[in-house]
Enzyme design. Structure first.
Site: not given
Ligand code: URA
Length: 241
Positions: A104-106
Site C-alpha cells: 500500500l502506498d505510504r
C-alpha cells in the site's frame, strides 16, 4: 541450542522418536555429510545439516498470517533507508519475521496482510488468481455515470489497459465524492492513476477488503492473527489446499 538427533528427527516430522532411532540405526541418516548410526548424537538445528535418505530435513515452518490496519504515513517495507515509520514498527510483537503481501502506498491506509508463507504470498499478488482487492476512494468532485463506466471497463495507463473492475458511487457530492473500487490486479499506484486519468484525483484512499478478509474489529495501527478458517479460505482461493 543442541538436541539429540532422534528428537530433532521427530521435531521435523520424520517419524516418532522411537521410530527415528530405528532410522538412525539403519544408517539412513547423515549429519553434515557423515553417516551417523550411534544414538545420542547432538545436533544444532541452526548450524548442522541433517539428511535422511539423502534429503535434507528441517523443522516444519511455523507460518504466521497477520492482518494489519495500516495507518497513513507508514511505508510498506520492513526497512526504510530514509528512516520513516514502517509497517514493521507496528508488528514488532509477532515474534517471527513476516513480510507484506503486496504494497500500500505510504499515504494509503487499510488492510495489509503480512506472512512468512511465501507460496501463498506469491499467489495472492499474482493477477492470474484474480483475488479481489476493494478500495474506498475519496475523490475530487463528482464523477459522472459515464466516468464510472469507463473506470469499470478499463482505463489506459502508461503500461496498458486496466482489467475490468467493479465501481460504485457510494456518496456523490462536491467538493468530494466517495467511491468503492474492486480490482483483481494490483499495479503500482493503480487506483490513484486510474482516478487521475479520469480527472478525479484521489484525496484519500483506503483498502477495505482482500478476498474474504476485511478490517472489521480493527482500529488504525492494530493487527491480529488470522483465524484458522480464514487461512484455509485464503489458501483455497489461491489454489492451495
Ligand atoms: N492503488 C493505489 O493507488 N495505491 C495503493 O496503495 C493501493 C492501490
Amino acid at each position: 541450542m543442541t538436541m539429540r538427533l532422534q528428537k530433532y528427527l521427530a521435531l521435523c516430522g520424520v517419524a516418532s522418536r522411537r521410530a527415528a532411532e530405528k532410522i538412525i540405526a539403519a544408517g539412513r541418516v547423515r549429519v553434515n555429510g557423515r553417516k551417523v548410526t550411534r544414538m545420542g548424537v547432538l545436533v544444532d538445528p541452526s548450524a548442522d545439516r541433517v539428511e535422511v535418505d539423502n534429503l535434507i530435513v528441517r523443522p516444519a515452518e511455523q507460518y504466521e498470517y497477520i492482518l494489519l490496519y495500516k495507518p497513513e504515513g507508514c511505508v510498506t517495507t520492513m526497512k526504510d533507508p530514509l528512516g520513516r515509520p514502517t509497517v514493521k514498527d507496528l508488528v514488532r510483537d509477532v515474534g517471527v519475521r513476516v513480510f507484506p503481501v503486496g504494497r500500500l502506498d505510504r499515504d494509503t491506509s487499510g488492510l495489509l496482510l503480512l506472512t512468512n508463507d511465501g507460496e501463498l504470498a506469491n499467489r495472492l499478488t499474482h493477477p492470474s488468481f484474480g483475488i479481489e482487492k476493494e478500495y474506498l476512494a475519496r475523490v475530487k468532485d463528482l464523477p459522472s455515470r459515464e466516468t464510472l463506466q469507463r473506470l469499470a471497463a478499463g482505463i489506459m495507463l502508461a503500461e496498458g489497459m486496466t482489467a475490468p473492475a467493479k465501481v460504485r458511487l457510494i456518496k456523490g457530492g462536491r467538493p468530494t465524492s466517495l467511491l468503492s473500487l474492486t480490482l483483481k490486479e494490483g499495479r503500482n499506484r493503480q487506483v490513484r492513476r486510474m482516478l487521475e486519468a479520469v480527472n478525479h484525483p484521489v484525496v484519500s484512499l483506503k483498502r477495505v477488503r482482500l478476498g474474504p478478509l476485511t478490517l472489521k474489529g480493527l482500529r488504525r495501527g492494530e493487527w491480529r492473527r488470522l483465524r484458522a478458517q480464514e487461512v484455509k479460505a485464503l489458501r483455497q482461493l489461491a489454489g492451495l489446499t
